[in-house]
Every structure is written in structure tokens, then in C-alpha cells.
Motif scaffolding. Structure first.
Motif, mmCIF file in Angstrom:
data_model
loop_
_atom_site.group_PDB
_atom_site.id
_atom_site.type_symbol
_atom_site.label_atom_id
_atom_site.label_comp_id
_atom_site.label_asym_id
_atom_site.label_seq_id
_atom_site.Cartn_x
_atom_site.Cartn_y
_atom_site.Cartn_z
ATOM 1 N N THR A 18 0.829 -1.211 0.000
ATOM 2 C CA THR A 18 0.000 0.000 0.000
ATOM 3 C C THR A 18 0.861 1.257 0.000
ATOM 4 O O THR A 18 0.334 2.359 -0.047
ATOM 5 N N GLY A 19 2.169 1.094 0.063
ATOM 6 C CA GLY A 19 3.078 2.232 0.048
ATOM 7 C C GLY A 19 4.437 1.795 -0.452
ATOM 8 O O GLY A 19 4.742 0.612 -0.515
ATOM 9 N N LEU A 20 5.240 2.761 -0.811
ATOM 10 C CA LEU A 20 6.557 2.463 -1.361
ATOM 11 C C LEU A 20 7.531 3.536 -0.903
ATOM 12 O O LEU A 20 7.154 4.705 -0.782
ATOM 13 N N PHE A 21 8.766 3.148 -0.603
ATOM 14 C CA PHE A 21 9.798 4.128 -0.287
ATOM 15 C C PHE A 21 11.082 3.692 -0.970
ATOM 16 O O PHE A 21 11.245 2.537 -1.332
ATOM 17 N N GLU A 22 11.981 4.634 -1.163
ATOM 18 C CA GLU A 22 13.248 4.351 -1.831
ATOM 19 C C GLU A 22 14.372 4.376 -0.811
ATOM 20 O O GLU A 22 14.431 5.254 0.049
ATOM 21 N N MET A 23 15.243 3.366 -0.886
ATOM 22 C CA MET A 23 16.420 3.312 -0.031
ATOM 23 C C MET A 23 17.598 2.967 -0.931
ATOM 24 O O MET A 23 17.693 1.847 -1.437
ATOM 25 N N ILE A 24 18.461 3.922 -1.164
ATOM 26 C CA ILE A 24 19.601 3.725 -2.051
ATOM 27 C C ILE A 24 20.658 2.884 -1.351
ATOM 28 O O ILE A 24 20.988 3.121 -0.190
ATOM 29 N N ARG A 25 21.166 1.889 -2.065
ATOM 30 C CA ARG A 25 22.214 1.022 -1.517
ATOM 31 C C ARG A 25 23.486 1.838 -1.316
ATOM 32 O O ARG A 25 23.929 2.545 -2.223
ATOM 33 N N PRO A 26 24.091 1.773 -0.124
ATOM 34 C CA PRO A 26 25.330 2.525 0.104
ATOM 35 C C PRO A 26 26.474 1.965 -0.731
ATOM 36 O O PRO A 26 26.536 0.776 -1.013
ATOM 37 N N THR A 27 27.378 2.846 -1.104
ATOM 38 C CA THR A 27 28.543 2.394 -1.865
ATOM 39 C C THR A 27 29.673 2.037 -0.891
ATOM 40 O O THR A 27 29.756 2.581 0.210
ATOM 41 N N ALA A 28 30.515 1.143 -1.315
ATOM 42 C CA ALA A 28 31.601 0.678 -0.437
ATOM 43 C C ALA A 28 32.702 1.689 -0.289
ATOM 44 O O ALA A 28 32.944 2.573 -0.957
#
Length: 51
Positions: A41-51
Motif C-alpha cells: 500500500t506504500g513504497l519508499f526508496e532506499m539507495i544502496r550505500p557504496t563501499a
């Protein structure tokens, strides 16, 4: 299980700017136990951290 997708059908109202709109489609997911399910019912964005 291993498989290969050979075709997909998506209703046009679930496509927004050429991408699948998960919230609009409201898919159902099995969560386990005897009868636990949920729906998106909802969506959020979580960017993968870079090493």
C-alpha cells in the motif's frame, strides 16, 4: 525452484512512465504461518550505500 520467464502481461493502468507501479497493482505477499498475508500500500526508496 529455478525457472525462466518467457512472457509477461501487465495491465496498462499499472504502467507509469514505462515502469511498473507496484502500489497501484496492490500485489499480495505470503508471510508465512497459517494464513498471514500482506499487500503493498506504500513504497519508499532506499539507495544502496557504496563501499
Amino acid at each position: 525452484m529455478i525457472g525462466q520467464v518467457i512472457g509477461v502481461h501487465i495491465r496498462h493502468e499499472f504502467l507509469k512512465e514505462g515502469r511498473f507501479d507496484t502500489v497501484a497493482a496492490r500485489p499480495v505477499a505470503r508471510c508465512g504461518y497459517r494464513g498471514d498475508y500482506t499487500e503493498v500500500t506504500g513504497l519508499f526508496e532506499m539507495i544502496r550505500p557504496t563501499a
